[in-house]
Design a protein around this motif. Sequence first.
Motif, PDB file in Angstrom:
ATOM      1  N   PRO A  63      81.886 -16.869 -70.447  1.00 57.59           N
ATOM      2  CA  PRO A  63      80.468 -17.104 -70.749  1.00 57.59           C
ATOM      3  C   PRO A  63      79.558 -15.947 -70.358  1.00 57.59           C
ATOM      4  N   ALA A  64      79.972 -15.115 -69.401  1.00 53.78           N
ATOM      5  CA  ALA A  64      79.143 -13.967 -69.024  1.00 53.78           C
ATOM      6  C   ALA A  64      78.912 -13.051 -70.215  1.00 53.78           C
ATOM      7  N   ALA A  65      79.907 -12.954 -71.106  1.00 56.75           N
ATOM      8  CA  ALA A  65      79.768 -12.092 -72.283  1.00 56.75           C
ATOM      9  C   ALA A  65      78.709 -12.628 -73.246  1.00 56.75           C
ATOM     10  N   LEU A  66      78.514 -13.953 -73.266  1.00 56.60           N
ATOM     11  CA  LEU A  66      77.479 -14.535 -74.129  1.00 56.60           C
ATOM     12  C   LEU A  66      76.090 -14.093 -73.683  1.00 56.60           C
ATOM     13  N   ILE A  67      75.872 -14.083 -72.376  1.00 54.77           N
ATOM     14  CA  ILE A  67      74.566 -13.683 -71.849  1.00 54.77           C
ATOM     15  C   ILE A  67      74.320 -12.202 -72.124  1.00 54.77           C
ATOM     16  N   ALA A  68      75.353 -11.383 -71.908  1.00 59.86           N
ATOM     17  CA  ALA A  68      75.216  -9.949 -72.179  1.00 59.86           C
ATOM     18  C   ALA A  68      74.907  -9.704 -73.655  1.00 59.86           C
ATOM     19  N   ALA A  69      75.564 -10.447 -74.536  1.00 60.17           N
ATOM     20  CA  ALA A  69      75.313 -10.288 -75.975  1.00 60.17           C
ATOM     21  C   ALA A  69      73.892 -10.707 -76.337  1.00 60.17           C
ATOM     22  N   ARG A  70      73.395 -11.772 -75.729  1.00 59.06           N
ATOM     23  CA  ARG A  70      72.043 -12.244 -76.042  1.00 59.06           C
ATOM     24  C   ARG A  70      70.990 -11.216 -75.614  1.00 59.06           C
ATOM     25  N   ILE A  71      71.238 -10.500 -74.524  1.00 58.80           N
ATOM     26  CA  ILE A  71      70.286  -9.480 -74.061  1.00 58.80           C
ATOM     27  C   ILE A  71      70.006  -8.467 -75.171  1.00 58.80           C
ATOM     28  N   PHE A  72      71.068  -8.103 -75.920  1.00 61.91           N
ATOM     29  CA  PHE A  72      70.924  -7.101 -76.980  1.00 61.91           C
ATOM     30  C   PHE A  72      70.868  -7.734 -78.375  1.00 61.91           C
ATOM     31  N   ARG A  73      70.684  -9.055 -78.408  1.00 66.11           N
ATOM     32  CA  ARG A  73      70.552  -9.794 -79.663  1.00 66.11           C
ATOM     33  C   ARG A  73      71.751  -9.560 -80.587  1.00 66.11           C
ATOM     34  N   ILE A  74      72.915  -9.523 -79.992  1.00 60.84           N
ATOM     35  CA  ILE A  74      74.150  -9.380 -80.766  1.00 60.84           C
ATOM     36  C   ILE A  74      74.725 -10.773 -81.002  1.00 60.84           C
ATOM     37  N   SER A  95      75.028 -22.360 -74.599  1.00 62.27           N
ATOM     38  CA  SER A  95      73.866 -22.404 -75.492  1.00 62.27           C
ATOM     39  C   SER A  95      73.560 -21.026 -76.072  1.00 62.27           C
ATOM     40  N   TYR A  96      74.105 -19.962 -75.472  1.00 59.81           N
ATOM     41  CA  TYR A  96      73.881 -18.605 -75.970  1.00 59.81           C
ATOM     42  C   TYR A  96      74.868 -18.216 -77.074  1.00 59.81           C
ATOM     43  N   ALA A  97      75.801 -19.090 -77.401  1.00 56.36           N
ATOM     44  CA  ALA A  97      76.761 -18.800 -78.472  1.00 56.36           C
ATOM     45  C   ALA A  97      76.182 -19.221 -79.818  1.00 56.36           C
ATOM     46  N   ASP A  98      76.317 -18.361 -80.811  1.00 57.47           N
ATOM     47  CA  ASP A  98      75.888 -18.722 -82.166  1.00 57.47           C
ATOM     48  C   ASP A  98      76.900 -19.649 -82.828  1.00 57.47           C
ATOM     49  N   LYS A  99      78.146 -19.553 -82.394  1.00 59.03           N
ATOM     50  CA  LYS A  99      79.205 -20.379 -82.973  1.00 59.03           C
ATOM     51  C   LYS A  99      80.260 -20.622 -81.902  1.00 59.03           C
ATOM     52  N   ILE A 100      80.838 -21.822 -81.910  1.00 51.24           N
ATOM     53  CA  ILE A 100      81.929 -22.163 -80.997  1.00 51.24           C
ATOM     54  C   ILE A 100      83.193 -22.386 -81.823  1.00 51.24           C
ATOM     55  N   LEU A 101      84.235 -21.637 -81.522  1.00 52.94           N
ATOM     56  CA  LEU A 101      85.549 -21.900 -82.118  1.00 52.94           C
ATOM     57  C   LEU A 101      86.365 -22.677 -81.097  1.00 52.94           C
ATOM     58  N   PHE A 102      86.640 -23.933 -81.418  1.00 58.26           N
ATOM     59  CA  PHE A 102      87.393 -24.778 -80.490  1.00 58.26           C
ATOM     60  C   PHE A 102      88.835 -24.849 -80.974  1.00 58.26           C
ATOM     61  N   MET A 103      89.721 -24.228 -80.206  1.00 60.02           N
ATOM     62  CA  MET A 103      91.106 -24.053 -80.648  1.00 60.02           C
ATOM     63  C   MET A 103      91.993 -25.195 -80.158  1.00 60.02           C
ATOM     64  N   GLU A 104      91.561 -26.389 -80.519  1.00 59.77           N
ATOM     65  CA  GLU A 104      92.321 -27.611 -80.255  1.00 59.77           C
ATOM     66  C   GLU A 104      91.863 -28.657 -81.260  1.00 59.77           C
ATOM     67  N   ARG A 105      92.412 -29.866 -81.123  1.00 53.08           N
ATOM     68  CA  ARG A 105      92.054 -30.907 -82.080  1.00 53.08           C
ATOM     69  C   ARG A 105      90.722 -31.561 -81.695  1.00 53.08           C
TER      70      ARG A 105
END
Length: 325
Positions: A63-74, A95-105
């Motif tokens: 999740p730390a990568a989500l916050i870093a990405a949001r700082i630069f609007r990536i 909440s900072y993710a634009d999309k969630i890929l859930f790799m389970e059922r």
Amino acid sequence: MIDPSITSCFLSYEAGAKELREAGESTFDLGLPERNPFSETVVRTAQLLDRLRPSIVIAQEEPAALIAARIFRIPAIFSTHWFPLKEDPYSHHLSYADKILFMEREGLFIEPQEVVGRVTYTGPIVRQVRPTTGGSKAVRRHLGLKATDPLILVLPGSPPEDREPIAQLILDAFDCLPEPQKALVWVSPRDIEKVTASAGPRRNVHVMSKVSNLDDVIIASNLVITKGTYNLTNEIQLLGRPSIALTHRYNPIDDYFVRHSPQGHLVDVRECNLQEFVRLLSASLLQNPVFEATSIPRSAFGGVSRAAAEIYKFLRQTPPQTTPK
């Protein structure tokens, strides 16, 4: 098909960075310990994103990568196979993710409020298991076992034996089984010296760092014992074998998956005595499975292609990033 216009690189640390480099992948090492401090992970990831300015960020359970990405609007995708089992600050970061890929059922976990409406379920991503015709019978012949003789396979996975010990309980219980012809195969590259010493002179216990075709050995076994590692739980289930997961309760998510596995049985090592474990082993061995590979549908391995297709679609819908002057 690989799109030649797409390039990728990895940001990782410790064991993950080492494995990626050994696999020949372009990797930036964040220089963090295995138990990475959250704030420092945000800072170092943000510094690299400022330099690289990628089109998208894919955060694999980081999740730390989500916050870093949001700082630069990536734009960012968060990929995971679990959600928190109870209210957790971890959920807020999603909440900072634009999309969630859930790799389970779908339906295995309750979606946190922070992700509702942004989750795509791909199904589990599992290794392409490859049992061979007659391979399991060859394993039993090599061990000198008839079809009625019990074979127990131990695949401890991680953590190592010195952190979460299980060897003595398993070996003592194996000794108590009444069958005169029996075998135990223990496969673990990291624990081989410690387990070999614990096994001592037992001639029906075989400790090895690896085997040539693990899938054949799994199918040849009456029972597989693990520490509940998620990937192993999925693979053993796919190959149709009953399993016992010995847990020290340090990983509630892995334990959760074992409890929801149709052929898995979760045992708390801290609360299980030798007599109880012997009874459980005996009951499991009475299931007398057929030692042949079952037909596995191709759809069982579709998680990878579905996840890749979702990432590609997201990337193509995302405008390219521009590097500031």
